[in-house]
Design an enzyme around this catalytic site. Sequence first.
Site, PDB file in Angstrom:
ATOM      1  N   LYS A   1       8.100   1.050   2.094  1.00 49.49           N
ATOM      2  CA  LYS A   1       6.645   1.169   2.156  1.00 49.49           C
ATOM      3  C   LYS A   1       6.067   0.651   0.840  1.00 49.49           C
ATOM      4  O   LYS A   1       6.674   0.847  -0.223  1.00 49.49           O
ATOM      5  CB  LYS A   1       6.293   2.647   2.374  1.00 49.49           C
TER       6      LYS A   1
ATOM      7  N   SER B   1       0.253   7.407   7.238  1.00 53.33           N
ATOM      8  CA  SER B   1       0.005   6.151   6.580  1.00 53.33           C
ATOM      9  C   SER B   1       1.204   5.200   6.556  1.00 53.33           C
ATOM     10  O   SER B   1       1.036   4.013   6.313  1.00 53.33           O
ATOM     11  CB  SER B   1      -0.426   6.430   5.138  1.00 53.33           C
TER      12      SER B   1
ATOM     13  N   SER C   1       2.700  11.637   6.764  1.00 51.11           N
ATOM     14  CA  SER C   1       2.788  10.179   6.866  1.00 51.11           C
ATOM     15  C   SER C   1       4.115   9.565   7.298  1.00 51.11           C
ATOM     16  O   SER C   1       4.146   8.385   7.607  1.00 51.11           O
ATOM     17  CB  SER C   1       2.368   9.535   5.555  1.00 51.11           C
TER      18      SER C   1
END
Length: 474
Positions: free
Chosen positions: A76, A151, A175
């Site tokens: 990420k 996210s 997330s």
Amino acid sequence: MAVGNSFSELSNQIHSGKLSVESLVLSCLSNIKKNAHLNAFVEVYDTEAILCAKEVDSKIKAGNAGKLAGMVIGLKDVLCHKGHGLQAGSKILSNFKSLFNGTVVQRLLDEDAVIIGRQNCDEFAMGSSNENSAFGVVRNAQNPDCVPGGSSGGSAVAVQADMCLISIGSDTGGSVRQPSAFCGTIGLKPTYSRISRYGLIAYASSFDCVGIIGRNIDDIGLVLEVVAGKDEFDSTVSQKAVENYSQLNTWNEKVKIGYLKQSVESEAILPEIRQSTIALIEKLKSEGHTLEAIDLPFIDYVLPAYYILTTAEASSNLSRYDGVKYGYRSPNATDLESMYKKTRSEGFGKEVKKRIMLGTFVLSASYYDAYYTKAQKIRRLIQDSTKKLMQDYSFILMPTTPDVAFKLGEKTSDPLAMYLADIFTVHANLAGIPAISIPNGKAKNGMPIGIQVMSELFGEKKILEFSKYILSLN
Ligand code: GLN
């Protein structure tokens, strides 16, 4: 060749010479190319990953490869990877390159994982749909008109569409679990402090956890074993010994499980999610476990407490992006003050600005006690009552989300509806306990449903073993 196989299967093939790490990387790269429209990666390290794969192949031949030889991993866009771009999905970090490897990244590389690229996410990990990224929205591979969750949306989609075997994400309020539920992957948020946060871009430091997204439990256990544990660069990390998460035992104990009463009763939850949760509860009962309906302590306060505390921490953490130290600086500035103002106004997106303002407000002298102090007290009550609950129950079970993946744009103008997507996931972050989302069927429209298993602090091994058992019941 199926990238979707478990790592241990692939690893056997790799070590017996039937499969090369290079060909595995090439398959992932081809899946990334095929699925470019999903926008899961913001940068792909194709040449570098192939070179790295060749090196790992030689190490395997020489018999000195690490535990993760052949594990193709995506990061990420919030994890420091030396010499590589890092932007947290934000314009304010344009052209920023990381100067060092975060602890997690270093430990993965030390065990010969191949890092294939940097994954799209909501700006500074703030969001539940991956619609808040400076790199554009991410789409769900199951239905590209739907969001992947957030996210860590790019990270979940990358695993969902076989672009990598494992993604490393972050979980401050759900997330890794919420996008895993939306994409049919498995997402683990470990106990707060189990994994070092050194080299993870901060959103809300007392909540942030590095999380792992994968296709099966064993892969997640192996990666957790590699990355967890004490670290001299993070004073908040636990000194507790790392268990052998890669050696999971078959679950054969009868246990007492609490399931969230609202999750099988409330009209606010999608009927198919209620049904699949009830079906699992019945299945577990028929296996001899004791299941009891429980109320989650202070459930009405979890979202307000979460949003007060995380925005407060974010407003402080994000003050460092001022046009001086990192990334973007407004070309329209005329003096120091206008440089700060214009850089921050132009560099941050709408959601991030909103949260910085909210956080500044709740920390302001006149409102501190009314909001921040109160929310801290609620957090303490939640932590204490969760501890008590975990003395009575081995696990707590509930759906990961009240709804399945929704359409792109459907909730962007309704922040409350968007924040409700996290109603079941924020509890674990407030309490610090570990939680995992695993697939539990599909809705009528084909979108995946997730079930969440939570346990006591440092109960990762137990959660992994029990989740594997649940998955074997289907
Ligand atoms: N959706 C939540 C938020 O926007 C959780 C995000 C996260 O876990 N990073 O704060």
